[in-house]
Write an enzyme that holds these catalytic residues in place. Structure first.
Site, PDB file in Angstrom:
ATOM      1  N   ILE A 115      -7.680  -0.088  -5.983  1.00 51.08           N
ATOM      2  CA  ILE A 115      -6.425  -0.829  -5.894  1.00 51.08           C
ATOM      3  C   ILE A 115      -5.783  -0.672  -4.517  1.00 51.08           C
ATOM      4  CG2 ILE A 115      -5.985  -0.725  -8.383  1.00 51.08           C
ATOM      5  CD1 ILE A 115      -3.746   1.373  -7.628  1.00 51.08           C
ATOM      6  N   CYS A 116      -5.115  -1.740  -4.130  1.00 54.85           N
ATOM      7  CA  CYS A 116      -4.418  -1.828  -2.862  1.00 54.85           C
ATOM      8  C   CYS A 116      -3.041  -1.185  -3.053  1.00 54.85           C
ATOM      9  CB  CYS A 116      -4.252  -3.316  -2.610  1.00 54.85           C
ATOM     10  SG  CYS A 116      -3.974  -3.810  -0.971  1.00 54.85           S
TER      11      CYS A 116
END
Ligand SMILES: [Zn+2]
Lengths: 169, 393
Positions: A115-116
């Site tokens: 995930i960013c």
């Protein structure tokens, strides 16, 4: 900065003390015990607040973690597999939380479904080495990510609700 | 009956073969034993050896003895590897764990038909075809995990053409975790390396030369960023993680290899830090001293070793670069602004105008973020019991 509810959640998770990574043998065992204690407390807090949203477990070495997280949208519960490795540079660098099932479905991810994170995550993590642990990464990283991305993915029709199958526990 | 491990090995072999076949469509040139400076159209090294005739480089053919590790074979790393290959580097060691994707095609080097192959295998095949004189080793794993990190360290330590440490490690990775892992390895191994990076908005980049104990390591300060003159508040991050441009990546790869060549072949001056801002064509350079309170104990040990060594002429060069490139401070950035509290100890950093730390870390790290959760008390329970408790929740 980080929103108020995340701040509140974050502050109710116990802080860790041992600065040790997976290459530190015995100290790492101490760190792992602290990680589990903080995680257990965090899950208890979540249950008490009627906001139970993940389960995690690790292999014996405490370097490979896996579990599930879920998100409720319009009364339907969406569940995702969660996994990550503890990097050799932990806890100086945070674990890279990944939802492999969503890999390639959103631009808010790096390869492998990592995930960013928001711009707030890294500075906050860096200022709190070694006090922040996996529970904090979940609260500060994955929680807000799910809250923003999952409704959007559902609206775009990228993920659809699935009835629990037999194989799911 | 084959085991899973045997089958995996077979798949790996076949993938490498496929990559080789796809890369080797046309005629292949024969290996060349000795670099010749003869100017004939069949000599791939004539224009490089001309550097020697012109007096720029004294001993160009020394490049054939040099071994370089390239960590990360993406937008910057693949171009870096190609440049070194065309320069006739002795040995290249490539590390990456990613596959080529069509989403990578806005960058240089990889081609659509390579989609699905591992980046290191695809790159090795193309590079070997460009220059069969280069020895190429390819490693397809993530260096930040415990097991792989040890393999990575061993390869850096013994990977040269003569079985010793490589001459230089080039970091072309795209994330903080991998940079820190390389930093940890190089401090422990006393290995010189270059860090490189392109910002997530694709309009700035940098390279940094790290000599353990002598120049600042990657853990000596928070990550440095070149001011892009974009107001962070107007930077829209909704819907995307990172942007990328082949131009910025190519420029950074060019800076990286140029300074690598200068270091390896001993010509010109090697920049300790060179930044690039695409929007204003601004290129700050500076020297960077190590932080005596660096978090990495091997960095501190290397600093002690370095101080104990007799001063050589080279060591005094560092301070020369500290003059600000833009003395009039047109960036309007001073180190004490709202993002950088005064307690921040950046005094040792002496950053040039236009370069700043990405965030600050308080010097006194004993004061935690406000917490009502307290600290974890030593548990009576064993690790196994805690694991079991978590599992049964
Ligand atoms: Zn350092």
């Amino acid at each position: 900065m980080v929103d108020e509810s995340t701040k509140k959640t974050l502050s109710s998770i116990p802080l860790l003390q041992t600065k040790a990574g997976p290459r530190d043998k015995e100290l790492w065992v101490n760190r792992l015990k602290e990680e589990y204690q903080a995680l257990i407390k965090y899950v208890q807090n979540n249950k008490a607040a009627d906001n139970d949203w993940f389960r995690l477990e690790s292999d014996k070495t405490g370097t490979k973690w896996f579990g599930k997280c879920w998100y409720v949208h319009n009364l339907l519960k969406y569940e995702f597999d969660l996994e990550f490795d503890i990097p050799v540079t932990y806890p100086t660098t945070a674990p890279e939380l990944a939802l492999p099932g969503l890999d390639g479905k959103t631009a808010k991810m790096y390869r492998g479904g990592k995930i960013c994170l928001t711009d707030h995550f890294k500075p906050l993590w860096a200022r709190n080495v070694p006090r922040f642990g996996i529970a904090h990464a979940m609260a500060l990283g994955l929680g807000p990510w799910l809250a923003v991305e999952i409704p959007e993915l559902i609206e775009r029709g990228v993920i659809t609700y699935q009835e629990k199958s037999e194989e799911a526990k | 009956m084959s085991t899973v491990a045997e089958l995996q090995k077979k798949v790996k072999e076949l993938e490498a073969q496929l990559a080789a076949v796809q890369g080797n469509a046309g005629p292949v040139r024969q290996k060349i034993d000795v670099m010749s400076s003869e100017v004939v159209d069949s000599n791939p090294y004539s224009r490089l050896m001309a550097l020697k005739r012109m007096g720029i480089v004294n001993n160009y053919e020394k490049i054939r003895e040099m071994s370089v590790a390239v960590v990360g074979v993406g937008g910057v790393g693949s171009v870096t590897a190609e440049m070194l290959t065309r320069c006739g580097i002795g040995k290249l060691i490539l590390f990456d764990y990613d596959k080529v994707e069509l989403a990578n095609m806005n960058r240089l080097f990889f081609q659509p038909h390579q989609a699905g192959l591992s980046k290191v295998d695809a790159a090795a095949a193309t590079l070997q075809n460009i220059n069969p004189d280069v020895a190429i080793d390819a490693y397809n794993y993530n260096i930040t995990t415990v097991d792989n990190f040890q393999k990575f360290c061993d390869t850096i330590r013994t990977g040269s053409l003569t079985g010793g440490p490589v001459d230089i490690v080039l970091s072309c990775v795209d994330n903080f975790e991998a940079r820190m892992a390389i930093n940890t390895a190089c401090n422990e191994l006393n290995q010189k390396w270059f860090e490189s990076g392109v910002s997530e908005n694709a309009v700035s980049g940098h390279i940094q030369f790290i000599v353990p104990g002598e120049t600042a390591c990657f853990a000596c300060a928070p990550p440095l960023v070149v001011a892009s003159k974009i107001d962070e508040k107007t930077l829209k991050r909704e819907g995307v993680c990172a942007a990328s441009l082949p131009t910025t990546m190519g420029i950074v790869a060019g800076f990286l290899v140029q300074n690598t060549l200068k270091y390896l072949l001993e010509f010109g001056t090697v920049s300790h830090y060179l930044g690039y801002s695409a929007l204003t064509d601004f290129f700050p350079t500076m020297g960077l001293k190590p932080n005596p309170q660096c978090d990495d104990r091997f960095c501190r040990a290397r600093q002690t070793e370095y101080k104990a060594r007799p001063v050589v002429e080279l060591a005094t060069e560092v301070t020369e670069d500290l003059t600000p490139v833009h003395a009039d401070n047109e960036w309007g950035i001073s180190l004490v602004d709202e993002n950088i509290p005064e307690e921040e100890d950046t005094s040792n950093l002496k950053l040039v105008d236009g370069v700043q730390v990405a965030y600050s870390v308080p010097v006194d790290s004993s004061t935690p973020e406000s917490s009502t959760g307290g600290a974890v008390a030593a548990s009576e329970l064993s690790l196994e019991e805690l694991m079991q408790q978590m599992k049964s929740m």
